[in-house]
Design a protein around this motif. Sequence first.
Motif, PDB file in Angstrom:
ATOM      1  N   SER A  31       0.533  -0.957   0.194  1.00 26.68           N
ATOM      2  CA  SER A  31       0.462   0.235   0.036  1.00 26.68           C
ATOM      3  C   SER A  31       0.907   1.322  -0.329  1.00 26.68           C
ATOM      4  N   VAL A  32       0.699   1.855  -1.116  1.00 23.55           N
ATOM      5  CA  VAL A  32       1.102   3.449  -1.115  1.00 23.55           C
ATOM      6  C   VAL A  32      -0.059   4.219  -1.276  1.00 23.55           C
ATOM      7  N   LEU A  33       0.187   5.755  -0.069  1.00 23.67           N
ATOM      8  CA  LEU A  33       0.025   7.026  -0.949  1.00 23.67           C
ATOM      9  C   LEU A  33       0.916   7.949  -2.045  1.00 23.67           C
ATOM     10  N   VAL A  34       0.925   8.212  -3.209  1.00 18.57           N
ATOM     11  CA  VAL A  34       1.595   8.616  -3.767  1.00 18.57           C
ATOM     12  C   VAL A  34       1.388   9.878  -3.980  1.00 18.57           C
ATOM     13  N   ASN A  35       2.123  11.520  -4.061  1.00 20.81           N
ATOM     14  CA  ASN A  35       1.640  12.345  -4.632  1.00 20.81           C
ATOM     15  C   ASN A  35       3.005  13.544  -4.839  1.00 20.81           C
ATOM     16  N   PHE A  36       2.643  13.802  -6.474  1.00 21.62           N
ATOM     17  CA  PHE A  36       2.588  14.474  -7.134  1.00 21.62           C
ATOM     18  C   PHE A  36       2.311  15.970  -7.438  1.00 21.62           C
ATOM     19  N   GLY A  37       2.724  17.277  -6.424  1.00 20.22           N
ATOM     20  CA  GLY A  37       2.040  18.662  -6.402  1.00 20.22           C
ATOM     21  C   GLY A  37       1.041  17.621  -5.316  1.00 20.22           C
ATOM     22  N   ASN A  38      -0.384  18.465  -6.324  1.00 17.46           N
ATOM     23  CA  ASN A  38      -1.545  18.079  -5.410  1.00 17.46           C
ATOM     24  C   ASN A  38      -2.336  17.397  -6.130  1.00 17.46           C
ATOM     25  N   THR A  39      -1.603  16.563  -7.192  1.00 16.89           N
ATOM     26  CA  THR A  39      -2.157  15.205  -7.501  1.00 16.89           C
ATOM     27  C   THR A  39      -2.406  14.291  -6.278  1.00 16.89           C
ATOM     28  N   LYS A  40      -2.797  13.219  -5.704  1.00 16.51           N
ATOM     29  CA  LYS A  40      -3.062  12.619  -4.655  1.00 16.51           C
ATOM     30  C   LYS A  40      -3.395  10.675  -5.003  1.00 16.51           C
ATOM     31  N   VAL A  41      -3.510   9.553  -5.191  1.00 16.23           N
ATOM     32  CA  VAL A  41      -3.935   8.275  -5.758  1.00 16.23           C
ATOM     33  C   VAL A  41      -2.895   7.795  -3.862  1.00 16.23           C
ATOM     34  N   ILE A  42      -3.643   6.564  -3.853  1.00 18.29           N
ATOM     35  CA  ILE A  42      -4.014   5.728  -2.856  1.00 18.29           C
ATOM     36  C   ILE A  42      -3.592   4.665  -3.665  1.00 18.29           C
ATOM     37  N   CYS A  43      -2.526   3.183  -3.890  1.00 18.72           N
ATOM     38  CA  CYS A  43      -2.354   2.573  -4.254  1.00 18.72           C
ATOM     39  C   CYS A  43      -2.201   1.651  -3.926  1.00 18.72           C
ATOM     40  N   ASN A  44      -3.224   0.207  -3.690  1.00 19.72           N
ATOM     41  CA  ASN A  44      -3.136  -0.524  -2.898  1.00 19.72           C
ATOM     42  C   ASN A  44      -2.887  -1.985  -3.623  1.00 19.72           C
ATOM     43  N   ALA A  45      -2.435  -2.768  -3.110  1.00 20.83           N
ATOM     44  CA  ALA A  45      -1.704  -3.613  -4.017  1.00 20.83           C
ATOM     45  C   ALA A  45      -1.720  -5.476  -3.311  1.00 20.83           C
TER      46      ALA A  45
END
Length: 243
Positions: A31-45
């Motif tokens: 599980s990872v929360l990634v952010n580029f600037g104001n873009t935020k995505v939760i990635c769950n494997a």
Amino acid sequence: MYMFIRNDGRNFDQLRPFAFATNFTKFAEGSVLVNFGNTKVICNASVENKVPDFLIGKNQGWLTAEYSMLPRATQKRNERKSKIDGRSQEIQRLIGRSLRSCLDLSLLGERQIIVDCDVIQADGGTRCASICGGWLATYFAVQNLLEKNIISQNPIKNIVAAISVGIVEYEKNQQILVDLDYSEDSNALTDMNVIMNQNLEIVEIQGTAEHQFFSRQQLNQMLDLAEQSLLKIIEKQKEYIKN
């Protein structure tokens, strides 16, 4: 000489501040929360002990991805979708292809990794952020399998990352930019997503001339800019890899 000033003050070759928060949720194998600037995505494997029908009996694993954007991820609320739309389907196929390229699927056995990429805030580059965070989530899911002796060999062959580049016009001057935010992406003359591994071998390129053609020279410039940016992202991903 004309100086192109981006909305957030970045240089043309400068990434937005980006970061990965690992083990972001409790139950997913990765599980990872990634952010580029104001873009935020939760990635769950997640790992499932089954494969699609076309792989049953072939002693081979699989990886697939799902992508969605939460209703208030954008400036105006989108309706919650009961069926996947064409854009989301295209994006999740891209994520799946990109992440499969880093795996030796024969070493997974007959099990499947599903990478769910849920955008909680969108400001451009959501598919690229999903691939970058999705790779780390996949890495942690594989480590979980290795630590539990469910598999004996590491199937991950390389690191994969993605970044957007494009050509934006401002006051009749064109500039090639990296890591476009929404305002830049929505007005870009050319929009391109570049996926590479740590050897700078190309996994996939998606590029479209939105309003006018681009030249071979501009293509080379965009790829050069993507390469130097991807190396920075990959170095950040490496910080989370166990020796």
